[in-house]
Design a protein around this motif. Structure first.
Motif, mmCIF file in Angstrom:
data_model
loop_
_atom_site.group_PDB
_atom_site.id
_atom_site.type_symbol
_atom_site.label_atom_id
_atom_site.label_comp_id
_atom_site.label_asym_id
_atom_site.label_seq_id
_atom_site.Cartn_x
_atom_site.Cartn_y
_atom_site.Cartn_z
ATOM 1 N N ARG A 251 -10.470 -12.874 144.830
ATOM 2 C CA ARG A 251 -11.015 -12.581 145.836
ATOM 3 C C ARG A 251 -10.626 -13.541 147.282
ATOM 4 N N SER A 252 -10.575 -14.885 146.833
ATOM 5 C CA SER A 252 -10.122 -15.821 147.909
ATOM 6 C C SER A 252 -8.560 -15.729 148.413
ATOM 7 N N VAL A 253 -7.810 -15.302 147.117
ATOM 8 C CA VAL A 253 -6.499 -15.213 147.712
ATOM 9 C C VAL A 253 -6.179 -13.999 148.477
ATOM 10 N N GLY A 254 -7.072 -12.889 148.165
ATOM 11 C CA GLY A 254 -6.720 -11.584 148.691
ATOM 12 C C GLY A 254 -6.999 -11.680 150.476
ATOM 13 N N VAL A 255 -7.879 -12.579 150.758
ATOM 14 C CA VAL A 255 -8.051 -12.832 152.317
ATOM 15 C C VAL A 255 -6.909 -13.464 152.900
ATOM 16 N N ASP A 256 -7.136 -13.500 154.100
ATOM 17 C CA ASP A 256 -5.867 -14.081 154.873
ATOM 18 C C ASP A 256 -5.969 -15.622 154.761
ATOM 19 N N ASP A 257 -4.975 -16.338 155.161
ATOM 20 C CA ASP A 257 -5.063 -17.899 154.932
ATOM 21 C C ASP A 257 -6.087 -18.573 155.600
ATOM 22 N N ASP A 258 -6.214 -18.179 156.867
ATOM 23 C CA ASP A 258 -7.106 -18.840 157.777
ATOM 24 C C ASP A 258 -8.604 -18.825 157.334
ATOM 25 N N THR A 259 -8.856 -17.420 156.811
ATOM 26 C CA THR A 259 -10.153 -17.414 156.458
ATOM 27 C C THR A 259 -10.476 -18.162 155.020
ATOM 28 N N ALA A 260 -9.605 -18.007 154.282
ATOM 29 C CA ALA A 260 -9.775 -18.812 152.898
ATOM 30 C C ALA A 260 -9.871 -20.125 153.302
ATOM 31 N N THR A 261 -9.012 -20.748 154.230
ATOM 32 C CA THR A 261 -9.000 -22.270 154.262
ATOM 33 C C THR A 261 -10.344 -22.726 154.800
ATOM 34 N N ALA A 262 -11.027 -21.834 155.856
ATOM 35 C CA ALA A 262 -12.147 -22.257 156.489
ATOM 36 C C ALA A 262 -13.210 -22.096 155.623
ATOM 37 N N LEU A 263 -13.130 -21.225 154.516
ATOM 38 C CA LEU A 263 -14.211 -21.063 153.361
ATOM 39 C C LEU A 263 -13.971 -22.329 152.418
ATOM 40 N N GLY A 264 -13.114 -23.201 152.763
ATOM 41 C CA GLY A 264 -13.026 -24.309 151.748
ATOM 42 C C GLY A 264 -12.029 -23.965 150.450
ATOM 43 N N VAL A 265 -11.283 -22.974 150.372
ATOM 44 C CA VAL A 265 -10.662 -22.571 149.374
ATOM 45 C C VAL A 265 -9.318 -23.224 149.301
ATOM 46 N N ARG A 266 -9.026 -24.029 148.243
ATOM 47 C CA ARG A 266 -7.575 -24.717 148.244
ATOM 48 C C ARG A 266 -6.513 -23.715 147.638
ATOM 49 N N LEU A 267 -5.909 -22.972 148.700
ATOM 50 C CA LEU A 267 -5.119 -22.060 148.659
ATOM 51 C C LEU A 267 -3.975 -22.232 147.518
ATOM 52 N N ASN A 268 -3.397 -23.420 147.921
ATOM 53 C CA ASN A 268 -1.938 -23.612 146.987
ATOM 54 C C ASN A 268 -2.330 -23.902 145.476
ATOM 55 N N ARG A 269 -3.527 -24.610 145.323
ATOM 56 C CA ARG A 269 -3.691 -24.853 144.023
ATOM 57 C C ARG A 269 -4.104 -23.640 143.319
ATOM 58 N N VAL A 270 -5.001 -22.510 143.930
ATOM 59 C CA VAL A 270 -5.339 -21.549 143.456
ATOM 60 C C VAL A 270 -4.301 -20.458 143.048
ATOM 61 N N ARG A 271 -3.145 -20.515 144.227
ATOM 62 C CA ARG A 271 -1.975 -19.571 143.805
ATOM 63 C C ARG A 271 -1.032 -20.159 142.615
ATOM 64 N N LEU A 272 -1.202 -21.442 142.593
ATOM 65 C CA LEU A 272 -0.379 -21.847 141.394
ATOM 66 C C LEU A 272 -0.846 -21.680 140.224
ATOM 67 N N GLY A 273 -2.342 -21.788 140.115
ATOM 68 C CA GLY A 273 -3.140 -21.353 138.915
ATOM 69 C C GLY A 273 -2.836 -20.007 138.521
ATOM 70 N N LEU A 274 -3.062 -19.187 139.494
ATOM 71 C CA LEU A 274 -2.533 -17.639 139.122
ATOM 72 C C LEU A 274 -1.329 -17.263 138.851
ATOM 73 N N VAL A 275 -0.310 -17.863 139.498
ATOM 74 C CA VAL A 275 1.012 -17.728 138.990
ATOM 75 C C VAL A 275 1.256 -18.255 137.588
ATOM 76 N N LEU A 276 1.134 -19.382 137.368
ATOM 77 C CA LEU A 276 0.994 -20.102 136.035
ATOM 78 C C LEU A 276 0.483 -19.179 135.046
ATOM 79 N N LEU A 277 -0.796 -18.719 135.221
ATOM 80 C CA LEU A 277 -1.373 -17.773 134.091
ATOM 81 C C LEU A 277 -0.529 -16.894 134.245
ATOM 82 N N GLY A 278 0.079 -15.889 134.899
ATOM 83 C CA GLY A 278 0.655 -14.846 134.872
ATOM 84 C C GLY A 278 1.954 -14.949 134.059
ATOM 85 N N VAL A 279 2.569 -16.301 134.573
ATOM 86 C CA VAL A 279 3.919 -16.179 133.928
ATOM 87 C C VAL A 279 3.563 -16.471 132.323
ATOM 88 N N VAL A 280 2.505 -17.412 131.897
ATOM 89 C CA VAL A 280 2.436 -17.687 130.465
ATOM 90 C C VAL A 280 2.302 -16.277 129.761
#
Length: 383
Positions: A251-280
């Motif tokens: 949900r946090s990755v699906g919104v635009d970057d500015d909105t996610a950052t304003a909500l306090g989401v650490r986008l880079n870490r979340v994206r890295l975690g999702l990619v890592l899980l998908g790759v595994v």
């Protein structure tokens, strides 16, 4: 004065509750309460999941019934429930282990494709398009060339190869952030390069090893059994908490970057975690059955169009991935009987036209958007 104030508070709460229910209902959600916890359940996604579960059960029953010799559904159910049956060898020993591997591989590819497409925000992004499957193939075929042919070792090498390929794509695509288009294009470049490396390994190896590697690279469930199903099943079971986190993090990755950052989401870490899980997930599935192409591309997009949710539904993607692999392997076994076709041939035959359609459709959408924007500029934005 206390009583009226309490009454007002109660009235406000009472009016807010219907408003919440109405909003959830209007958005296609239902409020599900389990003890003290409250969940929002997307009604169409839940219906789609139920239908896919029934479809998967029917596909599994057909898979166990149809083969060189037909087994009646009643006898299949006897074997599955542990009752004595003359078809125990055919159903329980030969077909059931292969079916379980197909189910787990399809589910893993479905979820992996959903996660990578969510991060890339591109329906073309999937493990077999951006180089993950090719990285797993390159290291695995290289190991076969040098004499490592044990299926107790090859799946782990596939995971390592997939992780290395994904790490390279992620590193080259990173420019102060992860840009979706750059991520996909660099992934395609690495996929082509790694496929060339795999071909080089095959030309340098023994003829029999090269033939074995060629079958593995196509994606096949032939000869797969409990030895492949057990480590794959345990891996998916261990990753269930991570997949539950991913369903929420989408949900946090699906919104635009500015909105996610304003909500306090650490986008880079979340994206890295999702990619890592998908790759595994993609790598362990590739290790068990080889790179079964286009399952990770097809399942998430069909699931999203079926459920009509804002994010790609992971459960529906897993169910669809399992349905695709099971039905494709059933057709691969029977379509040209007695010759058995690798399951990857069937999935590629369906997935390649779908990939072409996606590319044409995305180009048409961009062209239409450009025409509308140009027309708006000429008319000064007037309707």
């Amino acid at each position: 004065m206390t009583a009226p104030r309490a009454a007002t508070s109660d009235t406000t709460a009472a009016s807010a509750a219907p408003r919440t229910r109405t909003t959830a209902s209007a958005a296609g959600y239902s409020v599900l309460r389990v003890r003290h916890a409250t969940f929002l359940l997307h009604r169409r996604a839940a219906t789609a999941g139920a239908v896919l579960t029934v479809l998967l059960a029917a596909a599994c029953l057909a898979y166990l019934c149809v083969g060189e010799s037909f087994v009646a559904p009643g006898e299949v159910l006897k074997v599955l429930t542990g009752r004595p049956s003359p078809d125990e060898l055919v159903v329980g020993t030969l077909r059931a282990p292969r079916l379980v591997v197909g189910l787990l591989v399809g589910a893993a590819f479905g979820v992996a494709g959903a996660l990578i497409q969510t991060v890339a925000r591109n329906p073309l992004a999937s493990p077999d398009i951006i180089g993950v499957s090719q990285g797993a193939s390159a290291l695995t075929v290289g190991a076969m060339t040098f004499g490592v042919t044990s299926y107790a070792v090859l799946p782990y090498l596939s995971v390592v190869g997939g992780l290395l390929a994904a790490g390279l794509v992620y590193a080259f695509a990173w420019r102060g952030g992860l840009h979706a288009t750059r991520f996909v294009l660099i992934g395609i470049g690495f996929a082509i390069a790694l496929r060339s490396v795999t071909t080089l390994f095959m030309t340098k190896g023994d003829y029999l090893v090269a033939q074995q590697a060629q079958i593995w690279m196509t994606g096949s469930l032939n000869g797969r059994g409990w030895a492949e199903a057990a480590p794959l099943g345990w891996t998916l079971l261990v990753l269930v908490p991570a997949m539950a986190w991913a369903a929420r993090a989408q949900r946090s990755v699906g919104v635009d970057d500015d909105t996610a950052t304003a909500l306090g989401v650490r986008l880079n870490r979340v994206r890295l975690g999702l990619v890592l899980l998908g790759v595994v997930l993609a790598s362990v599935a590739t290790g068990a059955a080889g790179p079964v192409d286009f399952v990770a591309l097809l399942a998430p997009q069909i699931a999203r169009r079926t459920a009509r949710t804002a994010q790609i539904p992971l459960v529906c993607s897993a169910l669809l991935g399992a349905v695709i692999v099971v039905l494709a392997d059933l057709l691969a076994r029977r379509l040209f009987s007695p010759t058995e076709v690798p399951v990857g041939v069937l999935t590629a035959a369906v997935g390649a036209p779908y990939l072409i359609w996606l590319i044409v459709r995305s180009r048409s959408v961009r062209t239409a958007g450009s025409v509308r924007s140009a027309g708006s500029v000429r008319t000064g934005g007037r309707a």
